[in-house]
Design an enzyme around this catalytic site. Structure first.
Site, PDB file in Angstrom:
ATOM      1  N   CYS A   1       2.430   5.575   8.970  1.00 30.43           N
ATOM      2  CA  CYS A   1       1.671   5.880   7.817  1.00 30.43           C
ATOM      3  C   CYS A   1       0.851   7.181   8.180  1.00 30.43           C
ATOM      4  O   CYS A   1       0.084   7.346   9.063  1.00 30.43           O
ATOM      5  CB  CYS A   1       0.783   4.927   7.583  1.00 30.43           C
ATOM      6  SG  CYS A   1      -0.618   4.826   6.234  1.00 30.43           S
TER       7      CYS A   1
ATOM      8  N   CYS B   1       0.915  -1.217  -0.237  1.00 28.66           N
ATOM      9  CA  CYS B   1      -0.040  -0.142   0.082  1.00 28.66           C
ATOM     10  C   CYS B   1       0.848   1.268   0.069  1.00 28.66           C
ATOM     11  O   CYS B   1       2.084   1.171   0.322  1.00 28.66           O
ATOM     12  CB  CYS B   1      -0.732  -0.081   1.092  1.00 28.66           C
ATOM     13  SG  CYS B   1       0.239   0.066   2.733  1.00 28.66           S
TER      14      CYS B   1
ATOM     15  N   CYS C   1      -8.358   1.746   6.585  1.00 30.92           N
ATOM     16  CA  CYS C   1      -7.740   2.125   5.551  1.00 30.92           C
ATOM     17  C   CYS C   1      -8.224   1.887   4.410  1.00 30.92           C
ATOM     18  O   CYS C   1      -8.784   0.762   4.407  1.00 30.92           O
ATOM     19  CB  CYS C   1      -6.213   2.383   5.801  1.00 30.92           C
ATOM     20  SG  CYS C   1      -5.665   1.046   5.210  1.00 30.92           S
TER      21      CYS C   1
ATOM     22  N   GLU D   1       0.292  -0.647  16.463  1.00 34.20           N
ATOM     23  CA  GLU D   1      -0.514   0.447  16.033  1.00 34.20           C
ATOM     24  C   GLU D   1      -1.268   0.899  17.269  1.00 34.20           C
ATOM     25  O   GLU D   1      -1.877   2.432  17.357  1.00 34.20           O
ATOM     26  CB  GLU D   1      -1.121   0.281  14.870  1.00 34.20           C
ATOM     27  CG  GLU D   1      -2.295   1.425  14.495  1.00 34.20           C
ATOM     28  CD  GLU D   1      -2.968   1.240  13.183  1.00 34.20           C
ATOM     29  OE1 GLU D   1      -2.690   0.203  12.463  1.00 34.20           O
ATOM     30  OE2 GLU D   1      -4.098   1.805  13.001  1.00 34.20           O
TER      31      GLU D   1
ATOM     32  N   HIS E   1       5.516  -5.414   8.684  1.00 35.73           N
ATOM     33  CA  HIS E   1       5.432  -6.573   9.336  1.00 35.73           C
ATOM     34  C   HIS E   1       5.959  -7.662   8.011  1.00 35.73           C
ATOM     35  O   HIS E   1       5.000  -8.252   7.820  1.00 35.73           O
ATOM     36  CB  HIS E   1       4.089  -6.875  10.108  1.00 35.73           C
ATOM     37  CG  HIS E   1       4.095  -6.156  11.119  1.00 35.73           C
ATOM     38  ND1 HIS E   1       2.989  -5.865  11.673  1.00 35.73           N
ATOM     39  CD2 HIS E   1       5.079  -5.749  12.092  1.00 35.73           C
ATOM     40  CE1 HIS E   1       2.947  -5.189  12.989  1.00 35.73           C
ATOM     41  NE2 HIS E   1       4.303  -5.014  13.350  1.00 35.73           N
TER      42      HIS E   1
ATOM     43  N   HIS F   1       3.575   1.740  11.868  1.00 35.76           N
ATOM     44  CA  HIS F   1       2.416   1.503  12.670  1.00 35.76           C
ATOM     45  C   HIS F   1       2.395   2.677  13.831  1.00 35.76           C
ATOM     46  O   HIS F   1       1.419   2.797  14.440  1.00 35.76           O
ATOM     47  CB  HIS F   1       2.650   0.041  13.448  1.00 35.76           C
ATOM     48  CG  HIS F   1       3.225  -1.089  12.557  1.00 35.76           C
ATOM     49  ND1 HIS F   1       4.707  -1.091  12.493  1.00 35.76           N
ATOM     50  CD2 HIS F   1       2.681  -1.579  11.834  1.00 35.76           C
ATOM     51  CE1 HIS F   1       4.793  -1.905  11.435  1.00 35.76           C
ATOM     52  NE2 HIS F   1       3.620  -2.500  10.961  1.00 35.76           N
TER      53      HIS F   1
ATOM     54  N   ASN G   1      -3.371  -6.960   8.799  1.00 37.82           N
ATOM     55  CA  ASN G   1      -3.976  -7.009   7.616  1.00 37.82           C
ATOM     56  C   ASN G   1      -4.124  -8.096   6.922  1.00 37.82           C
ATOM     57  O   ASN G   1      -5.026  -8.337   6.291  1.00 37.82           O
ATOM     58  CB  ASN G   1      -3.602  -5.524   6.756  1.00 37.82           C
ATOM     59  CG  ASN G   1      -2.465  -5.536   6.087  1.00 37.82           C
ATOM     60  OD1 ASN G   1      -2.542  -6.375   4.976  1.00 37.82           O
ATOM     61  ND2 ASN G   1      -1.496  -5.434   6.638  1.00 37.82           N
TER      62      ASN G   1
ATOM     63  N   SER H   1       1.884  -5.574   3.110  1.00 37.23           N
ATOM     64  CA  SER H   1       3.435  -5.361   3.705  1.00 37.23           C
ATOM     65  C   SER H   1       4.198  -6.559   2.852  1.00 37.23           C
ATOM     66  O   SER H   1       5.281  -6.668   3.192  1.00 37.23           O
ATOM     67  CB  SER H   1       3.472  -5.527   5.052  1.00 37.23           C
ATOM     68  OG  SER H   1       2.865  -6.480   5.769  1.00 37.23           O
TER      69      SER H   1
HETATM   70  C1  2E6 Z   1       1.070   0.459   9.406  1.00 39.24           C
HETATM   71  C2  2E6 Z   1      -0.125   0.457   9.732  1.00 39.24           C
HETATM   72  C3  2E6 Z   1      -1.092  -0.320   9.276  1.00 39.24           C
HETATM   73  O1  2E6 Z   1       0.042  -5.569  11.289  1.00 39.24           O
HETATM   74  P1  2E6 Z   1      -0.254  -4.578  10.162  1.00 39.24           P
HETATM   75  O2  2E6 Z   1      -1.221  -4.832   9.031  1.00 39.24           O
HETATM   76  O3  2E6 Z   1      -0.925  -3.193  10.841  1.00 39.24           O
HETATM   77  O4  2E6 Z   1       1.008  -4.102   9.533  1.00 39.24           O
HETATM   78  P2  2E6 Z   1       1.898  -4.374   8.279  1.00 39.24           P
HETATM   79  O5  2E6 Z   1       3.246  -3.737   8.519  1.00 39.24           O
HETATM   80  O6  2E6 Z   1       1.563  -5.823   7.912  1.00 39.24           O
HETATM   81  O7  2E6 Z   1       1.062  -3.671   7.115  1.00 39.24           O
HETATM   82  C4  2E6 Z   1       1.168  -2.235   6.881  1.00 39.24           C
HETATM   83  C5  2E6 Z   1       0.629  -1.363   7.945  1.00 39.24           C
HETATM   84  C6  2E6 Z   1       1.565  -0.582   8.542  1.00 39.24           C
HETATM   85  N1  2E6 Z   1      -0.502  -1.266   8.299  1.00 39.24           N
HETATM   86 FE1  F3S Z   2      -1.042   0.628   4.308  1.00 43.49          FE
HETATM   87 FE2  F3S Z   2      -1.312   2.909   6.010  1.00 43.49          FE
HETATM   88 FE3  F3S Z   2      -3.332   1.318   5.513  1.00 43.49          FE
HETATM   89  S1  F3S Z   2       0.414   1.410   6.081  1.00 43.49           S
HETATM   90  S2  F3S Z   2      -2.464  -0.670   5.484  1.00 43.49           S
HETATM   91  S3  F3S Z   2      -2.118   2.389   4.045  1.00 43.49           S
HETATM   92  S4  F3S Z   2      -2.817   2.398   7.333  1.00 43.49           S
END
Ligand code: 2E6
Ligand code: F3S
Length: 315
Positions: free
Chosen positions: A103, A19, A202, A133, A48, A81, A232, A274
């Site tokens: 983010c 994303c 999001c 987060e 992650h 996060h 996610n 991610s």
């Molecule tokens: C930051 C916020 C949301 O475990 P999560 O899904 O939150 O995090 P990642 O690193 O797998 O995914 C991106 C992300 C970052 N999502």
């Molecule tokens: Fe990605 Fe931000 Fe959503 S890091 S998963 S766009 S909260």
């Protein structure tokens, strides 16, 4: 004679994978290494994903759990996060250069939390306990002014005594369906509760869940590429399972359990926000060694979101 490979149709979800927030966070680490030279410290995994983290480590990033592991005089990046308010405050007190890769959609929730407190409201924060987060967002406001809600039972059990003015906010990577139910229960119990105009889940989270729903109808099984600590990504496997499509979360091709996979006619494939596209190709290649593969990309919606980099890195 070599026996022919069994056929396998792979339905690849779109959108999937990186994303805009993940893309930005990774670039912040890369540009920081260019700007400062290695080592650049990163508090928590930047996103992650082990593959992303290992690659950045190879470029000179050093991942730590807490700020006190960062030596004086070295720069530190905060993960996508987000962090509790005390973290940048401690970095400033030590005179550390820090770069915030939170983010922008998480930062938006941080600002909403602060505004609600200024409006004398108690916040019910819908999220998963222990997730960075959640720790970061709950750490934007004073302890006692925000309560964590994980389940419908938590809604029923919440004691509002002395907390007449309520509001809710959510983690960005929740299940769209579960959150709808929890919000409905909150509104039902507390009709005056204030909520965000649009949910805080999001765009990337809801689009990836929607894309899984689009393909799950046609798939016999589903593989989701993502880490076990990626909220996610976990939600994507959950969406498929709830549609009665057996699903597995895998970090990369070597995690495929071939006995579990068996011989499906149609396999759904997606990747969390991610997980790099390279790993999707790696999984398709591994499947192609055992099956006669046909690929189909199933588009749910288009994404063209891009987030600006911090000024200090592009100037
Ligand atoms: C930051 C916020 C949301 O475990 P999560 O899904 O939150 O995090 P990642 O690193 O797998 O995914 C991106 C992300 C970052 N999502
Ligand atoms: Fe990605 Fe931000 Fe959503 S890091 S998963 S766009 S909260």
């Amino acid at each position: 004679m070599v026996s022919p490979k069994p056929p396998l149709h792979i339905l690849i979800a779109s959108p999937r994978g990186f994303c805009a927030g993940v893309d930005r966070a990774i670039k912040i680490v890369e540009l920081s290494i260019e700007r400062y030279g290695p080592p650049v410290y990163v508090r928590h995994e930047i996103v992650h994903n082990k593959f992303v983290v290992d690659r950045l480590r190879g470029m000179g990033a050093v991942f730590v759990d807490e700020l006190d592991e960062v030596p004086d005089g070295r720069p530190v990046v905060f993960s996508a996060h987000g962090v509790p308010k005390v973290v940048p405050a401690a970095a400033e007190a030590r005179g550390l250069d820090y770069l915030d890769a939170t983010c922008p959609l998480v930062s938006k929730v941080h600002r909403q939390a602060q505004r609600l407190i200024e409006d004398s409201r108690h916040i019910l924060f819908i999220g998963h306990a222990g997730h960075p987060e959640v720790i970061g967002t709950m750490g934007q406001v004073e302890e006692g002014s925000i309560s964590l809600i994980e389940t419908l039972d938590d809604v029923a059990a919440f004691d509002p005594t002395g907390k007449e003015r309520l509001a809710y906010l959510t983690q960005t990577t929740l299940s769209v369906d579960d959150t709808r139910q929890i919000v409905a229960a909150l509104v039902n119990r507390f009709p005056d509760i204030r909520g965000p105009k649009a949910e805080d889940i999001c765009y990337a989270t809801s689009n990836r869940q929607g894309a899984v729903k689009t393909i799950a109808d046609r798939a016999d099984k589903m593989l989701v590429i993502g880490a076990p600590n990626s909220s996610n990504s976990l939600r994507l496997a959950e969406v498929a399972e709830r549609m009665a499509i057996p699903a597995r979360l895998i970090q990369r091709a070597s995690d495929i359990d071939w006995d579990w996979l068996g011989y499906p006619e149609t396999l759904g494939l997606t990747a969390g926000a991610s997980a790099p596209e390279l790993l999707v190709r790696e999984v398709v290649d591994a499947l192609s060694e055992r099956f006669d593969v046909t690929e189909e990309e199933a588009a749910h919606v288009n994404e063209d979101m891009v987030f600006k980099l911090p000024r200090e890195l592009v100037a």
